[in-house]
Design a protein around this motif. Structure first.
Motif, PDB file in Angstrom:
ATOM      1  N   GLY A   6      16.653   4.594  -0.754  1.00 17.88           N
ATOM      2  CA  GLY A   6      16.539   3.079  -1.432  1.00 17.88           C
ATOM      3  C   GLY A   6      15.462   2.351  -0.811  1.00 17.88           C
ATOM      4  N   PHE A   7      15.396   2.337   0.433  1.00 19.70           N
ATOM      5  CA  PHE A   7      14.737   1.699   1.096  1.00 19.70           C
ATOM      6  C   PHE A   7      13.219   1.878   0.934  1.00 19.70           C
ATOM      7  CE2 PHE A   7      12.051   0.720   4.994  1.00 19.70           C
ATOM      8  CZ  PHE A   7      12.000  -0.474   4.846  1.00 19.70           C
ATOM      9  N   VAL A   8      12.899   3.205   1.200  1.00 19.72           N
ATOM     10  CA  VAL A   8      11.684   3.613   0.825  1.00 19.72           C
ATOM     11  C   VAL A   8      11.057   3.526  -0.617  1.00 19.72           C
ATOM     12  CG1 VAL A   8      10.064   5.790   0.515  1.00 19.72           C
ATOM     13  CG2 VAL A   8      11.852   5.624   2.692  1.00 19.72           C
ATOM     14  N   PHE A   9      12.025   3.530  -1.531  1.00 21.24           N
ATOM     15  CA  PHE A   9      11.928   3.200  -2.844  1.00 21.24           C
ATOM     16  C   PHE A   9      11.234   1.857  -3.099  1.00 21.24           C
ATOM     17  CE2 PHE A   9      12.992   1.733  -7.140  1.00 21.24           C
ATOM     18  CZ  PHE A   9      12.075   2.519  -8.012  1.00 21.24           C
ATOM     19  N   THR A  10      12.254   0.808  -2.698  1.00 27.11           N
ATOM     20  CA  THR A  10      11.874  -0.770  -2.589  1.00 27.11           C
ATOM     21  C   THR A  10      10.615  -1.038  -2.001  1.00 27.11           C
ATOM     22  OG1 THR A  10      14.231  -0.711  -2.577  1.00 27.11           O
ATOM     23  CG2 THR A  10      12.880  -2.927  -2.263  1.00 27.11           C
ATOM     24  N   TYR A  11      10.465  -0.387  -0.695  1.00 25.77           N
ATOM     25  CA  TYR A  11       9.233  -0.719   0.055  1.00 25.77           C
ATOM     26  C   TYR A  11       8.047  -0.075  -0.694  1.00 25.77           C
ATOM     27  CZ  TYR A  11       6.117  -1.137   3.941  1.00 25.77           C
ATOM     28  OH  TYR A  11       4.878  -1.229   4.811  1.00 25.77           O
ATOM     29  N   THR A  13       7.605   0.553  -3.866  1.00 26.34           N
ATOM     30  CA  THR A  13       7.402  -0.318  -5.036  1.00 26.34           C
ATOM     31  C   THR A  13       6.930  -1.613  -5.076  1.00 26.34           C
ATOM     32  OG1 THR A  13       9.475   0.904  -6.116  1.00 26.34           O
ATOM     33  CG2 THR A  13       8.620  -1.135  -7.331  1.00 26.34           C
ATOM     34  N   THR A  14       7.309  -2.241  -3.940  1.00 22.17           N
ATOM     35  CA  THR A  14       6.679  -3.819  -3.544  1.00 22.17           C
ATOM     36  C   THR A  14       5.372  -3.446  -3.257  1.00 22.17           C
ATOM     37  OG1 THR A  14       9.098  -4.313  -2.936  1.00 22.17           O
ATOM     38  CG2 THR A  14       7.181  -5.553  -2.193  1.00 22.17           C
ATOM     39  N   TRP A  15       5.262  -2.414  -2.308  1.00 19.79           N
ATOM     40  CA  TRP A  15       3.494  -2.269  -1.987  1.00 19.79           C
ATOM     41  C   TRP A  15       2.710  -2.044  -2.948  1.00 19.79           C
ATOM     42  CZ3 TRP A  15       2.617   3.006   1.263  1.00 19.79           C
ATOM     43  CH2 TRP A  15       1.069   2.782   1.776  1.00 19.79           C
ATOM     44  N   ALA A  16       3.105  -0.954  -3.819  1.00 25.41           N
ATOM     45  CA  ALA A  16       2.247  -0.517  -4.854  1.00 25.41           C
ATOM     46  C   ALA A  16       1.941  -1.200  -6.141  1.00 25.41           C
ATOM     47  CB  ALA A  16       2.635   1.007  -5.133  1.00 25.41           C
ATOM     48  N   ILE A  17       3.315  -1.800  -6.447  1.00 24.49           N
ATOM     49  CA  ILE A  17       3.173  -2.208  -7.678  1.00 24.49           C
ATOM     50  C   ILE A  17       3.060  -3.891  -7.702  1.00 24.49           C
ATOM     51  CG2 ILE A  17       4.406  -2.629  -9.784  1.00 24.49           C
ATOM     52  CD1 ILE A  17       5.464   0.223  -9.726  1.00 24.49           C
ATOM     53  N   LEU A  18       3.913  -4.396  -6.787  1.00 24.90           N
ATOM     54  CA  LEU A  18       4.027  -6.071  -6.833  1.00 24.90           C
ATOM     55  C   LEU A  18       2.995  -6.564  -5.857  1.00 24.90           C
ATOM     56  CD1 LEU A  18       7.812  -6.126  -6.534  1.00 24.90           C
ATOM     57  CD2 LEU A  18       6.380  -6.403  -8.786  1.00 24.90           C
ATOM     58  N   LEU A  19       2.440  -5.865  -5.061  1.00 28.18           N
ATOM     59  CA  LEU A  19       1.685  -6.506  -3.881  1.00 28.18           C
ATOM     60  C   LEU A  19       0.448  -7.034  -4.613  1.00 28.18           C
ATOM     61  CD1 LEU A  19       1.618  -7.264  -0.936  1.00 28.18           C
ATOM     62  CD2 LEU A  19       0.445  -5.136  -0.444  1.00 28.18           C
ATOM     63  N   PRO A  20      -0.214  -6.233  -5.495  1.00 27.71           N
ATOM     64  CA  PRO A  20      -1.226  -6.771  -6.074  1.00 27.71           C
ATOM     65  C   PRO A  20      -1.359  -8.289  -7.048  1.00 27.71           C
ATOM     66  CG  PRO A  20      -1.377  -4.670  -6.730  1.00 27.71           C
ATOM     67  CD  PRO A  20      -0.039  -4.788  -6.063  1.00 27.71           C
ATOM     68  N   TYR A  31       2.907  -7.303   5.909  1.00 27.79           N
ATOM     69  CA  TYR A  31       4.160  -6.192   6.301  1.00 27.79           C
ATOM     70  C   TYR A  31       3.544  -4.764   5.433  1.00 27.79           C
ATOM     71  CZ  TYR A  31       6.784 -10.431   7.112  1.00 27.79           C
ATOM     72  OH  TYR A  31       7.364 -11.467   7.895  1.00 27.79           O
ATOM     73  N   PHE A  32       2.417  -4.679   5.158  1.00 28.73           N
ATOM     74  CA  PHE A  32       2.049  -3.522   4.299  1.00 28.73           C
ATOM     75  C   PHE A  32       0.475  -3.023   4.841  1.00 28.73           C
ATOM     76  CE2 PHE A  32       4.815  -5.933   1.423  1.00 28.73           C
ATOM     77  CZ  PHE A  32       5.820  -4.748   1.008  1.00 28.73           C
ATOM     78  N   PRO A  33       0.485  -1.757   5.057  1.00 29.66           N
ATOM     79  CA  PRO A  33      -0.904  -1.316   5.091  1.00 29.66           C
ATOM     80  C   PRO A  33      -1.821  -1.707   3.916  1.00 29.66           C
ATOM     81  CG  PRO A  33       0.620   0.520   5.295  1.00 29.66           C
ATOM     82  CD  PRO A  33       1.541  -0.705   5.012  1.00 29.66           C
ATOM     83  N   ALA A  34      -2.951  -1.058   3.865  1.00 32.70           N
ATOM     84  CA  ALA A  34      -3.879  -1.348   2.972  1.00 32.70           C
ATOM     85  C   ALA A  34      -3.507  -0.470   1.833  1.00 32.70           C
ATOM     86  CB  ALA A  34      -5.321  -0.848   3.379  1.00 32.70           C
ATOM     87  N   TRP A  37      -3.746   3.247   0.813  1.00 37.72           N
ATOM     88  CA  TRP A  37      -2.981   4.452   1.567  1.00 37.72           C
ATOM     89  C   TRP A  37      -1.543   4.400   0.782  1.00 37.72           C
ATOM     90  CZ3 TRP A  37      -4.209   7.436   5.204  1.00 37.72           C
ATOM     91  CH2 TRP A  37      -5.261   7.185   5.995  1.00 37.72           C
ATOM     92  N   ALA A  38      -1.518   3.530  -0.375  1.00 37.80           N
ATOM     93  CA  ALA A  38      -0.402   3.820  -1.320  1.00 37.80           C
ATOM     94  C   ALA A  38      -0.659   5.060  -2.286  1.00 37.80           C
ATOM     95  CB  ALA A  38      -0.284   2.444  -2.101  1.00 37.80           C
ATOM     96  N   ILE A  39      -1.658   5.460  -2.329  1.00 42.57           N
ATOM     97  CA  ILE A  39      -2.344   6.494  -2.982  1.00 42.57           C
ATOM     98  C   ILE A  39      -2.290   7.850  -1.972  1.00 42.57           C
ATOM     99  CG2 ILE A  39      -4.022   7.635  -4.516  1.00 42.57           C
ATOM    100  CD1 ILE A  39      -2.092   5.526  -5.872  1.00 42.57           C
ATOM    101  N   ARG A  40      -2.937   7.582  -1.000  1.00 41.49           N
ATOM    102  CA  ARG A  40      -3.246   8.791   0.055  1.00 41.49           C
ATOM    103  C   ARG A  40      -2.118   9.290   0.439  1.00 41.49           C
ATOM    104  NH1 ARG A  40      -8.309   6.255   3.576  1.00 41.49           N
ATOM    105  NH2 ARG A  40      -9.927   6.343   1.854  1.00 41.49           N
ATOM    106  N   LEU A  41      -1.098   8.449   1.030  1.00 39.30           N
ATOM    107  CA  LEU A  41       0.116   9.154   1.691  1.00 39.30           C
ATOM    108  C   LEU A  41       0.755   9.742   0.623  1.00 39.30           C
ATOM    109  CD1 LEU A  41       1.188   6.325   3.978  1.00 39.30           C
ATOM    110  CD2 LEU A  41       0.046   8.177   4.638  1.00 39.30           C
TER     111      LEU A  41
END
Length: 77
Positions: A6-11, A13-20, A31-34, A37-41
């Motif tokens: 649940g934590f990984v999903f929330t993190y 989702t926030t990183w890839a979808i909400l951060l922009p 609190y987030f990498p570039a 990396w949301a695609i590379r990892l």
């Protein structure tokens, strides 16, 4: 384990979808990498996972073929 998932999903989702949608100067970006990396990892994890599955299936098929060859050899002898 469910909490970790649940934590990984929330993190993620926030990183890839909400951060922009946040301004680039917002402190939440610290609190987030570039975002690249949301695609590379996940892509790297997918390649490693599929390689592991392929290796497992390949080694299982090879072991079964060795067993069949050994049984055929014993029957022929």
């Amino acid at each position: 384990m469910l909490l970790v998932a649940g934590f990984v999903f929330t993190y993620y989702t926030t990183w890839a979808i909400l951060l922009p949608f946040f301004d680039a100067s917002s402190p939440i970006h610290n609190y987030f990498p570039a975002r690249e990396w949301a695609i590379r990892l996940p892509a790297f994890a997918l390649v490693v996972g599929l390689s592991g599955i392929g290796f497992f299936i390949g080694s299982t098929i090879m072991k079964e073929n060795r067993k069949k060859a050994q049984k055929a050899k014993l029957r022929a002898a």
